[in-house]
Scaffold this active site. Structure first.
Site, short mmCIF file in Angstrom:
data_model
loop_
_atom_site.label_atom_id
_atom_site.label_comp_id
_atom_site.label_asym_id
_atom_site.label_seq_id
_atom_site.Cartn_x
_atom_site.Cartn_y
_atom_site.Cartn_z
N LYS A 67 -50.56 -33.86 -29.40
CA LYS A 67 -51.16 -33.73 -30.74
C LYS A 67 -52.05 -32.50 -30.89
O LYS A 67 -52.11 -31.91 -31.97
CB LYS A 67 -51.94 -35.00 -31.07
N ASP A 104 -52.82 -40.85 -38.19
CA ASP A 104 -53.27 -41.93 -37.30
C ASP A 104 -54.46 -42.68 -37.88
O ASP A 104 -54.51 -43.92 -37.82
CB ASP A 104 -53.68 -41.36 -35.93
P1 NDP Z 1 -54.18 -38.38 -24.81
O1 NDP Z 1 -53.33 -38.08 -23.64
O2 NDP Z 1 -54.50 -37.28 -25.77
O3 NDP Z 1 -55.60 -38.96 -24.31
C1 NDP Z 1 -55.65 -39.96 -23.34
C2 NDP Z 1 -57.05 -40.56 -23.23
O4 NDP Z 1 -56.97 -41.70 -22.39
C3 NDP Z 1 -58.07 -39.63 -22.62
O5 NDP Z 1 -59.32 -39.88 -23.21
C4 NDP Z 1 -58.07 -40.06 -21.14
O6 NDP Z 1 -59.30 -39.81 -20.47
C5 NDP Z 1 -57.90 -41.55 -21.31
N1 NDP Z 1 -57.31 -42.22 -20.13
C6 NDP Z 1 -56.07 -42.08 -19.64
N2 NDP Z 1 -55.87 -42.92 -18.60
C7 NDP Z 1 -57.02 -43.60 -18.43
C8 NDP Z 1 -57.43 -44.62 -17.52
N3 NDP Z 1 -56.60 -45.09 -16.58
N4 NDP Z 1 -58.68 -45.13 -17.65
C9 NDP Z 1 -59.51 -44.67 -18.62
N5 NDP Z 1 -59.18 -43.69 -19.50
C10 NDP Z 1 -57.94 -43.17 -19.41
O7 NDP Z 1 -53.49 -39.60 -25.56
P2 NDP Z 1 -53.64 -40.02 -27.09
O8 NDP Z 1 -55.07 -39.92 -27.45
O9 NDP Z 1 -52.67 -39.28 -27.94
O10 NDP Z 1 -53.16 -41.56 -27.09
C11 NDP Z 1 -53.99 -42.57 -26.58
C12 NDP Z 1 -53.37 -43.95 -26.80
O11 NDP Z 1 -53.28 -44.26 -28.17
C13 NDP Z 1 -51.95 -44.09 -26.24
O12 NDP Z 1 -51.85 -45.37 -25.61
C14 NDP Z 1 -51.08 -44.05 -27.46
O13 NDP Z 1 -49.87 -44.76 -27.28
C15 NDP Z 1 -51.98 -44.74 -28.48
N6 NDP Z 1 -51.67 -44.37 -29.86
C16 NDP Z 1 -51.15 -45.33 -30.69
C17 NDP Z 1 -50.87 -45.04 -32.00
C18 NDP Z 1 -50.34 -46.11 -32.89
O14 NDP Z 1 -49.86 -45.77 -33.98
N7 NDP Z 1 -50.44 -47.36 -32.54
C19 NDP Z 1 -51.08 -43.71 -32.56
C20 NDP Z 1 -51.68 -42.80 -31.61
C21 NDP Z 1 -51.91 -43.12 -30.31
P3 NDP Z 1 -59.63 -38.36 -19.80
O15 NDP Z 1 -60.09 -37.50 -20.92
O16 NDP Z 1 -60.67 -38.67 -18.81
O17 NDP Z 1 -58.33 -37.89 -19.18
#
Ligand code: NDP
Length: 279
Positions: A67, A104
């Protein structure tokens, strides 16, 4: 006439329900379009998007982890996309330029307030995660006038940076998970991608206030670890992001086609197809 082409790009993408949802919207509204899912790694994003539009594609959705790259790609941006610095919808404009938008936030707020009757005004709201999804939902959540908004993230600097970016609109705090100890929230939104690998962020006990609500942006056939955590914490509702998925898709469909599809029947259909106990 050949169908207008749309697609969702992301990694991982093979379980995406977006092609199905947009196909149902197209049938429902009589629009002639096709919608596919394409596995694209961040390093191939630029080439994949350029090729898609060069070959006549009309619009794209971009999901994890693309994104922020989509935001950088879009020559024109809507105000809400500009603010969030994350784009989940790209549209080919009449003049050949690419418009970036973020649906979103409106998808989430519509699902919470209209589909689940949850009010956000004066509530203490916590967002877990500081990635692309969090960027998209903060502005629309602040418009609902919560009492407080806190962003907690594994990488603390990202939470602090994101909170700082939105300070101009309302006070937003950033922190790590450990600093949540002793705090309480009425609504906890899991916007981490932890659920995609069946993990749960490390959350302290008593984080959820009495009558609180949990909402995982992720979704699956089975309740996610965070949805299960919410149930264990006696949340009055512990929901996943299936409704948000359909609502953000409806908004993208409207941006592309100028027609607003009906979402309730689609949410009900997808819920009925879950193999596990839906949230
Ligand atoms: P990004 O890859 O941009 O960000 C991921 C985030 O998750 C970061 O803050 C990362 O932390 C954190 N993270 C990843 N793994 C872990 C873990 N094991 N423990 C704690 N924190 C963790 O992803 P998005 O923001 O685009 O998406 C996030 C979620 O939202 C996804 O599950 C996606 O499917 C869902 N989503 C659902 C939508 C819907 O319409 N229902 C729409 C958009 C998203 P760090 O910064 O430390 O790496």
């Amino acid at each position: 006439m050949s169908a207008d082409r749309y697609a969702v790009l992301g990694h991982p993408i093979k379980h995406s329900k977006s092609p199905r949802i947009h196909q149902i919207f197209a049938e429902q509204t009589g629009q002639n379009l096709s919608y596919s899912a394409q596995e694209v790694m961040p390093e191939h994003f630029q080439d994949a998007v350029t090729k898609f539009f060069a070959q006549g594609g009309k619009g794209l959705n971009c999901t994890v982890p693309l994104k922020e790259l989509a935001w950088a790609f879009a020559a024109q941006k809507t105000p809400r996309a500009q603010l969030s610095k994350a784009v989940n919808t790209l549209k080919l404009e009449q003049d050949g330029s690419i418009l970036g938008d973020n649906t979103d936030g409106i998808g989430l707020v519509t699902d919470l307030t209209l589909n689940h009757d949850i009010t956000l005004a004066d509530k203490r709201v916590l967002i877990l995660g500081a990635g692309g999804a969090s960027r998209g939902i903060i502005g629309p959540l602040l418009e609902q006038k919560p009492a407080t908004l806190v962003i907690a993230n594994r990488t603390i600097d990202k939470a602090l940076g994101l909170a700082e970016e939105f300070q101009t609109i309302a006070p937003v705090a950033g922190c790590g998970f450990a600093e949540l100890t002793g705090q309480q929230f009425d609504l906890i939104l899991n916007a981490t991608s932890a659920s995609l690998s069946s993990e749960l962020p490390p959350l302290p006990p008593a984080l959820l206030a009495e009558n609180g609500v949990c909402y995982d942006l992720a979704y699956g056939n089975e309740p996610t670890p965070f949805v299960r955590w919410g149930r264990d914490q006696h949340a009055i509702k512990s929901l996943d992001g299936l409704g948000m998925l359909v609502e953000q898709a409806a908004e993208a469909f409207f941006i592309w086609r100028g027609v607003r599809p009906e979402t309730q029947a689609v949410i009900a259909l997808l819920n009925s197809e879950r193999t596990g106990t839906p949230p």
